[in-house]
Write a protein that holds these residues in place. Structure first.
Motif, short mmCIF file in Angstrom:
data_model
loop_
_atom_site.label_atom_id
_atom_site.label_comp_id
_atom_site.label_asym_id
_atom_site.label_seq_id
_atom_site.Cartn_x
_atom_site.Cartn_y
_atom_site.Cartn_z
N HIS A 17 24.51 39.11 51.00
CA HIS A 17 24.45 39.25 52.23
C HIS A 17 25.19 40.24 52.90
N LYS A 18 26.76 40.09 52.61
CA LYS A 18 27.93 41.10 52.63
C LYS A 18 27.60 42.35 52.31
N HIS A 19 27.01 42.56 51.03
CA HIS A 19 27.20 43.99 50.61
C HIS A 19 26.00 44.62 50.87
N LEU A 20 24.94 43.90 51.31
CA LEU A 20 23.61 44.69 52.04
C LEU A 20 23.88 45.13 53.22
N THR A 41 40.36 45.49 53.06
CA THR A 41 41.29 44.38 53.23
C THR A 41 41.74 43.61 52.01
N HIS A 42 40.62 43.20 51.41
CA HIS A 42 40.63 42.14 50.53
C HIS A 42 39.55 42.75 49.57
N ALA A 43 40.21 43.49 48.64
CA ALA A 43 39.12 44.22 47.57
C ALA A 43 38.66 43.51 46.47
N GLY A 44 39.34 42.66 46.05
CA GLY A 44 38.70 41.99 44.63
C GLY A 44 38.95 43.22 43.54
N PRO A 101 28.72 44.80 41.46
CA PRO A 101 29.71 45.57 42.00
C PRO A 101 30.07 44.81 43.20
N GLY A 102 31.60 44.84 43.17
CA GLY A 102 32.19 44.30 44.56
C GLY A 102 32.44 45.28 45.75
N SER A 103 33.01 45.14 46.73
CA SER A 103 33.17 45.96 47.80
C SER A 103 33.96 47.44 47.38
N PRO A 104 34.69 47.45 46.78
CA PRO A 104 35.27 48.76 46.31
C PRO A 104 34.27 49.81 45.77
N PHE A 120 43.24 47.14 49.59
CA PHE A 120 44.26 46.28 49.41
C PHE A 120 43.76 45.14 48.50
N GLU A 121 44.68 44.72 47.61
CA GLU A 121 44.48 43.43 46.89
C GLU A 121 45.86 43.09 46.56
N LEU A 122 46.05 41.79 46.75
CA LEU A 122 47.47 41.31 46.67
C LEU A 122 47.59 40.67 45.52
N HIS A 123 46.57 40.07 44.53
CA HIS A 123 46.78 39.29 43.46
C HIS A 123 46.95 40.32 42.15
N ALA A 146 49.18 44.70 48.23
CA ALA A 146 49.89 44.17 49.42
C ALA A 146 48.95 43.41 50.09
N ASP A 147 49.58 43.03 51.17
CA ASP A 147 48.84 41.89 52.19
C ASP A 147 47.97 42.85 52.94
N GLY A 148 46.48 42.60 52.76
CA GLY A 148 45.59 43.54 53.43
C GLY A 148 45.59 43.58 55.14
N LEU A 149 45.65 42.35 55.74
CA LEU A 149 45.82 42.47 57.08
C LEU A 149 47.05 43.25 57.50
N ILE A 167 36.91 43.12 56.30
CA ILE A 167 37.71 42.12 56.29
C ILE A 167 37.11 40.89 55.69
N ASP A 168 37.42 40.81 54.15
CA ASP A 168 36.95 39.62 53.64
C ASP A 168 37.73 38.77 52.74
N PRO A 169 38.47 38.04 53.48
CA PRO A 169 39.47 37.15 52.90
C PRO A 169 38.91 35.72 52.30
N1 SAM Z 1 35.79 42.03 49.21
C1 SAM Z 1 35.42 41.64 47.93
C2 SAM Z 1 33.95 42.02 47.65
O1 SAM Z 1 33.18 41.91 48.54
O2 SAM Z 1 33.66 42.41 46.47
C3 SAM Z 1 35.90 40.24 47.56
C4 SAM Z 1 37.15 39.78 48.19
S1 SAM Z 1 37.33 38.13 47.70
C5 SAM Z 1 36.54 37.35 48.74
C6 SAM Z 1 39.07 37.88 48.19
C7 SAM Z 1 40.30 39.01 47.46
O3 SAM Z 1 41.37 38.84 48.35
C8 SAM Z 1 40.78 38.17 46.29
O4 SAM Z 1 40.53 39.15 45.09
C9 SAM Z 1 42.28 37.88 46.42
O5 SAM Z 1 42.90 37.90 45.26
C10 SAM Z 1 42.48 38.72 47.59
N2 SAM Z 1 43.55 38.35 48.41
C11 SAM Z 1 44.05 37.23 48.88
N3 SAM Z 1 44.93 37.14 49.70
C12 SAM Z 1 45.17 38.51 50.01
C13 SAM Z 1 45.90 39.18 51.03
N4 SAM Z 1 46.69 38.54 51.91
N5 SAM Z 1 45.97 40.55 50.89
C14 SAM Z 1 45.07 41.13 50.19
N6 SAM Z 1 44.16 40.51 49.39
C15 SAM Z 1 44.18 39.21 49.12
#
Ligand code: SAM
Length: 284
Positions: A17-20, A41-44, A101-104, A120-123, A146-149, A167-169
């Protein structure tokens, strides 16, 4: 905390749904030549092998991308789903669906020389995976552990004429719903024409409803939302659907996505459905 790992869920119905939506959004924006700053902001990780132990453990991709892949010969090549599957096929080895594939990757593949992409990817572990992907070393792509938001709030305004944000937390923390609202308000104050795609889960607790109500109350104009519901919400825990919120969508993208998601829903589950809704704030 940071317990969430997307590899357990890669390629599930919510990812499709999201990637389409993301794929078609980027295509629509790229009809104009002017440069775009993309922010994820939340790359994975970038790319998920479906045979990985984590991904096999829940096997969620079987009710997501695998269903679409199996139906691929039915799609018109020029349709949104047909076009999306063709792009997905460029990553596979022949007819076998081996990775998702993920969003990046979706954003990185679409990047033009005039654009830039900040991931951005914090983990630390997930960030390491991202760093190892071949797209990470490409010109115009920047990675931040770093923190994405907070990172997005610091990035705006951007130097390019246009801004597009995903934005995909993971919404592991309840506070993330409020942080998304706060960040969107700040971004929209600085870049009124920013195009932002927000993913949110449909969970029985219904926290997304509060998030949407808070965004409306904050006066964010031009919100379109799409909700793909796989099953009736049950009293117990568990995601029953996937939501997308699009701020400032390009012209006619809402209609195109509405139709594509309407076709997608019955492929994913019997009884699955899609609905969409516009909210246009006052003075717009
Ligand atoms: N956006 C990706 C995709 O569509 O393929 C999936 C992302 S997944 C739902 C959320 C990701 O955010 C995880 O990899 C997690 O480690 C990371 N994450 C968690 N808290 C975060 C933060 N505060 N800032 C950036 N990344 C964070």
């Amino acid at each position: 905390m940071l317990a969430y790992q997307h590899a357990y869920h890669a390629g599930n119905f919510a990812d499709v749904h999201k990637h389409l939506g993301l794929f078609r959004l980027v295509q629509a924006l790229e009809r104009k030549a002017s440069a775009i700053s993309f922010v994820d902001t939340h790359a994975g990780r970038g790319i998920y092998p479906l045979a990985a132990t984590e991904t096999q453990k829940l096997g969620e991709y079987r009710q997501g991308v695998e269903r679409v892949w199996q139906c691929r010969r039915r799609f018109e090549a020029s349709s949104p789903l047909g076009d999306w599957v063709q792009r997905l096929a460029t990553l596979q080895n022949g007819a076998e669906l081996g990775c998702y594939p993920g969003s990046p990757w979706w954003l990185g593949e679409a990047l033009r020389p005039q654009d830039r992409l900040t991931l951005f990817e914090l983990h630390p572990g997930e960030h390491r995976f991202l760093a190892e992907q071949r797209l990470a070393g490409r010109a115009g792509i920047y990675r931040r552990q770093a923190d994405g938001l907070a990172g997005l709030r610091k990035l705006v305004p951007v130097s390019t004429p246009r801004l597009c944000v995903l934005i995909d937390p993971s919404y592991e923390r309840k506070a993330e719903y409020d942080e998304v609202v706060e960040t969107l308000c700040q971004v929209m104050r600085k870049v009124r024409h920013a195009v932002v795609l927000v993913w949110y889960p449909l969970l029985p607790a219904g926290r997304h409803q509060t998030m949407l109500a808070n965004l409306r109350a904050a006066g964010i104009p031009k919100l379109w939302r799409s909700e793909l519901t796989l099953r009736e919400p049950a009293a117990e825990r568990g995601m029953y659907g996937s939501g997308l919120l699009l701020l400032n969508p390009p012209w006619q993208l809402d209609q195109e996505l509405d139709q594509a998601f309407g076709e997608l829903a019955p492929m994913l589950a019997e009884g699955a459905s899609h609905r969409s809704e516009w909210w246009v704030g006052e003075n717009h």
